[in-house]
Design a protein around this motif. Structure first.
Motif, PDB file in Angstrom:
ATOM      1  N   SER A  57       1.068  -1.157   0.273  1.00  0.00           N
ATOM      2  CA  SER A  57       0.395  -0.032   0.494  1.00  0.00           C
ATOM      3  C   SER A  57       0.803   0.822  -0.002  1.00  0.00           C
ATOM      4  N   ALA A  58       0.123   2.614  -0.537  1.00  0.00           N
ATOM      5  CA  ALA A  58       1.505   3.441  -0.997  1.00  0.00           C
ATOM      6  C   ALA A  58       0.149   4.599  -0.413  1.00  0.00           C
ATOM      7  N   ASP A  59       0.830   5.981   0.161  1.00  0.00           N
ATOM      8  CA  ASP A  59      -0.258   6.331   1.204  1.00  0.00           C
ATOM      9  C   ASP A  59      -0.752   7.768  -0.212  1.00  0.00           C
ATOM     10  N   PRO A  60      -1.409   7.264  -1.055  1.00  0.00           N
ATOM     11  CA  PRO A  60      -1.193   8.198  -2.144  1.00  0.00           C
ATOM     12  C   PRO A  60      -2.611   9.832  -1.619  1.00  0.00           C
ATOM     13  N   ASP A 106      -0.670  -6.701   3.571  1.00  0.00           N
ATOM     14  CA  ASP A 106      -1.500  -6.055   3.167  1.00  0.00           C
ATOM     15  C   ASP A 106      -3.244  -7.051   3.916  1.00  0.00           C
ATOM     16  N   ALA A 107      -4.452  -6.661   3.854  1.00  0.00           N
ATOM     17  CA  ALA A 107      -5.925  -7.584   3.883  1.00  0.00           C
ATOM     18  C   ALA A 107      -6.460  -8.356   3.132  1.00  0.00           C
ATOM     19  N   VAL A 108      -5.590  -8.919   2.143  1.00  0.00           N
ATOM     20  CA  VAL A 108      -5.663  -9.965   1.624  1.00  0.00           C
ATOM     21  C   VAL A 108      -3.937 -10.932   1.016  1.00  0.00           C
ATOM     22  N   VAL A 152      -5.593  -4.561  -2.161  1.00  0.00           N
ATOM     23  CA  VAL A 152      -6.698  -5.050  -1.983  1.00  0.00           C
ATOM     24  C   VAL A 152      -7.095  -5.125  -3.572  1.00  0.00           C
ATOM     25  N   GLY A 153      -8.191  -4.200  -3.710  1.00  0.00           N
ATOM     26  CA  GLY A 153      -8.630  -4.153  -4.845  1.00  0.00           C
ATOM     27  C   GLY A 153      -8.343  -4.755  -6.309  1.00  0.00           C
ATOM     28  N   GLU A 154      -6.743  -4.509  -6.374  1.00  0.00           N
ATOM     29  CA  GLU A 154      -5.414  -4.634  -7.084  1.00  0.00           C
ATOM     30  C   GLU A 154      -5.520  -6.661  -7.854  1.00  0.00           C
ATOM     31  N   LYS A 155      -4.795  -7.119  -6.345  1.00  0.00           N
ATOM     32  CA  LYS A 155      -4.896  -8.496  -6.216  1.00  0.00           C
ATOM     33  C   LYS A 155      -6.141  -9.151  -6.440  1.00  0.00           C
ATOM     34  N   ILE A 156      -7.210  -8.769  -5.787  1.00  0.00           N
ATOM     35  CA  ILE A 156      -8.680  -9.541  -6.005  1.00  0.00           C
ATOM     36  C   ILE A 156      -8.727  -9.684  -7.504  1.00  0.00           C
ATOM     37  N   GLU A 213      -7.824   5.590   1.339  1.00  0.00           N
ATOM     38  CA  GLU A 213      -7.043   5.607   0.608  1.00  0.00           C
ATOM     39  C   GLU A 213      -8.612   6.420  -0.420  1.00  0.00           C
ATOM     40  N   GLY A 214      -9.379   7.147   0.350  1.00  0.00           N
ATOM     41  CA  GLY A 214     -10.546   7.697  -0.451  1.00  0.00           C
ATOM     42  C   GLY A 214     -10.806   7.159  -1.767  1.00  0.00           C
ATOM     43  N   MET A 215     -11.030   7.616  -2.637  1.00  0.00           N
ATOM     44  CA  MET A 215     -11.856   7.493  -3.221  1.00  0.00           C
ATOM     45  C   MET A 215     -10.889   5.828  -4.432  1.00  0.00           C
ATOM     46  N   LEU A 216      -9.764   6.482  -4.118  1.00  0.00           N
ATOM     47  CA  LEU A 216      -9.303   5.257  -4.986  1.00  0.00           C
ATOM     48  C   LEU A 216     -10.090   3.885  -4.468  1.00  0.00           C
ATOM     49  N   SER A 217      -9.817   3.695  -2.949  1.00  0.00           N
ATOM     50  CA  SER A 217     -10.214   2.748  -2.756  1.00  0.00           C
ATOM     51  C   SER A 217     -12.154   2.063  -3.552  1.00  0.00           C
ATOM     52  N   LEU A 218     -13.109   3.294  -2.730  1.00  0.00           N
ATOM     53  CA  LEU A 218     -14.368   3.131  -3.829  1.00  0.00           C
ATOM     54  C   LEU A 218     -13.886   2.672  -5.188  1.00  0.00           C
ATOM     55  N   MET A 219     -13.245   2.895  -5.851  1.00  0.00           N
ATOM     56  CA  MET A 219     -13.391   2.288  -7.682  1.00  0.00           C
ATOM     57  C   MET A 219     -12.450   0.879  -7.492  1.00  0.00           C
TER      58      MET A 219
END
Lengths: 290, 338
Positions: free
Chosen positions: A80-83, A107-109, A139-143, A170-176
């Motif tokens: 994880s970065a801290d964008p 990370d979480a996955v 997590v989104g990228e790995k999944i 990670e704000g909206m980057l997470s939502l996407m």
């Protein structure tokens, strides 16, 4: 019922947290009993008294579901970065470091290839212990990579979910990531491949409203909290009294939102059986071990 | 529609506007020519508005996005489009007033327009849950999008919601599934989809109709993973810190553009869309029409591929060393936190 007009006498023992030697015993949130930690580990982290399902570590989950030595991890190098350069009471960076330290995972996955019975699957295991299993970019990228690789290698996908939702830091980057993972699900589905989602305690919000709910078959562990909005938010917004058992696996099953609630000891058997039925036609299905 | 609801930071503007009205009245009553003075004040108002609106803090942006006189979905449909035929219901449970949809024409394009709808007063807000859609709303949206796809009509979605409705009935009818299925299916619809965030982009409830080929956001709209109040409650245990939360969440149109999460920031009239709704609609209509003009020329297979790639690249992370395992106990005892 006071038959002899006498009050029942209780001996109440107050067990304070500090009375319990750290690490040896654990209080069951289900029945309040004090359970010996080693006994719990032997019982698949299920309370022997009330069957409350404690969280499992990733290693335990992989051992529970897959054939010995069949697991090979994929994309373990993503960090994880801290964008947003997120700072609250503590910074995201500090939170990450702390969670990496306490869990020993980046990370979480954890994602990888594995065999479940005779089936070569793509397996994702989420970990609530890491920042509440929240989904950020990693997590989104790995999944997404897991599902894409499964599509390319024509593997079924199994994801063991546990998450509080999208990662706020990670704000909206997470939502996407919700859209991104769902897009990967669409392609895997179009390829005629099966996906089984296993919902464990808790699976909520942004993860629930994306890949966790997109399984061809969705099964949950007993008692797992499953939902979109948190119970507190619902109570505050609507001023409604929540029905008993609201947002538990059993509540969802009653409302037709799950295929099955499966005890942890039966989970692997049920997965194998489902995969037997769902394995893509034309793919070589190895004969079950004698 | 003159703006009568005054945001705290708009007070200096409102005071000047008051002064201007008094001057007009004075001029009429006394029959004295004060046009010079009036022009001077009008110029001052314009300047002040320009200054205030160019220096909005993220929290002030959120307040503008929530302005009760800001144009809502139906206002934009009415102002930007013609021949609107509204269609109702999800064919399963009900018709959600918080999700509006139907065929409409914009420029030379016959489209399906779908958007979340807020209420203007208590009665309408009760009907549409303050713009928070229910599961049947998201399912209605998907039904209409599939209808559009079947007949080759592009889709325009307008987003203005604090979030999906958090209630018992929402959970019972599986709001999470309704949103998730929309996310997945919107990647399979072989017609152009233009998404515009026109006010509040509240988390998953916004994203539930937010997958598309072009993502537009109005200058003062916001789009966030969590409400500033919700974030403040988590970070500082107090919703009163919403202003700080709004800043750390990077939820403004400009921030989203910087992270590559939206394609275009659509300018608003000076003083925000609520100050000149007709102008706001003209600007948005132009942006949507431009996007549609481009997209209708793209073959559908290419469109779907580009849509996938667009969302596929979202996210920022570090590709660490392949063998680096962080120090610490691998798989700490799972019951430790229980």
């Amino acid at each position: 019922m006071a038959l002899f007009g006498k009050k029942t006498r209780y001996t109440s023992v107050t067990v304070r947290k500090r009375d319990i030697p750290d690490g040896l015993w654990v209080k069951c949130p289900g029945c309040g009993e004090i359970v010996y930690r080693n006994a719990l580990a032997e019982a698949l982290q299920v309370c022997p008294k009330c069957q409350y399902h404690f969280p499992m570590s990733r290693a335990e989950r992989i051992a529970l579901l897959t054939e010995p030595a069949s697991w090979s991890e994929w994309d373990a190098h993503l960090r994880s970065a801290d964008p947003l350069e997120f700072t609250g009471a503590t910074s995201y960076r500090e939170k990450l470091e702390e969670n990496i330290r306490t869990t020993g995972h980046p990370d979480a996955v954890s994602c990888g290839g594995a065999r479940i019975g005779p089936h070569e699957v793509a397996l994702g295991v989420m970990d609530f212990a890491f920042l509440g299993g929240s989904m950020g970019s990693v997590v989104g990228e790995k999944i997404t990579r897991l599902i894409e690789r499964a599509t390319a290698e024509r593997r079924p996908v199994v994801i063991v979910c546990a998450s509080g939702g999208a990662r706020m830091y990670e704000g909206m980057l997470s939502l996407m990531q919700m859209a991104k993972t769902s897009a990967a699900c669409a392609r895997h589905r179009d390829a005629g491949l099966p996906y089984i989602a296993v919902l464990t305690n808790p699976t909520t919000a942004g993860v629930m409203a994306s890949f966790a709910t997109l399984g061809d078959v969705i099964i949950a562990e007993p008692g797992a909290l499953i939902g979109f909005a948190g119970p507190r938010v619902i109570r505050e917004t609507t001023q409604q009294e929540l029905p008993p058992g609201f947002q538990t696996a059993e509540f969802l099953l009653d409302h037709g939102l799950l295929d099955a609630v499966v005890h942890r000891r039966d989970l692997k058997t049920v997965l194998i059986r489902l995969l037997d039925y769902l394995a893509p036609a034309g793919a070589a299905v190895p004969a079950p071990a004698p | 529609m003159p703006s009568t609801y005054v945001l705290p930071f708009e007070k200096p503007i409102a005071e000047l506007e008051q002064k201007l009205r008094e001057l007009h009245r004075f001029s009429e009553e006394q029959d004295i020519d004060v046009s010079g003075e009036i022009r001077r004040i009008e110029e001052k108002i314009r300047e002040l508005r320009r200054k205030i609106y160019s220096e909005l803090t993220p929290w002030q942006q959120v307040q503008v996005a929530r302005h009760p006189q800001r144009p809502y979905t139906r206002d934009y449909i009415g102002a930007m489009m013609r021949e609107f035929v509204e269609l109702h219901g999800d064919r399963r449970f009900g018709d959600d007033a918080a999700m509006v949809g139907g065929f409409a024409t914009i420029g030379s394009h016959r489209v399906m327009v779908i958007g979340t709808q807020k209420g203007r007063d208590t009665k309408s807000n009760v009907r549409c849950h303050f713009g928070c859609a229910l599961p049947e709303g998201y399912r209605k949206a998907l039904r209409l999008m599939r209808l559009a796809a079947r007949f080759g009509r592009p889709i325009v979605t307008l987003i203005d919601t604090p979030g999906a409705y958090p209630g018992i009935e929402s959970e019972e009818r599986h709001i999470a599934e309704a949103i998730a299925v929309n996310l997945r299916e919107m990647f399979t619809l072989p017609v152009p989809i233009v998404v515009a965030v026109i006010g509040e982009g509240g988390s998953g409830g916004a994203l539930g109709i937010g997958v598309g080929d072009r993502i537009l956001i109005l200058e003062h709209a916001y789009y966030s993973v969590i409400s500033p109040e919700g974030c403040a409650a988590i970070l500082w245990k107090d919703r009163a810190y919403a202003d700080r939360a709004a800043a750390v969440l990077k939820l403004t149109a400009a921030d989203l553009r910087r992270f590559g999460l939206v394609d275009e920031v659509v300018p608003e009239p000076e003083g925000g869309a609520h100050a000149a709704p007709a102008m706001a609609a003209t600007l948005l209509a132009a942006a949507i029409t431009r996007a549609l003009d481009d997209l209708v020329r793209v073959p559908s297979a290419e469109l779907l591929d580009a849509r996938y790639r667009k969302f596929r690249q979202m996210g920022i992370w570090i590709e660490g060393a392949a063998d680096a395992v962080p120090p610490g106990p691998r798989d700490a005892d799972p019951a430790a936190g229980a």
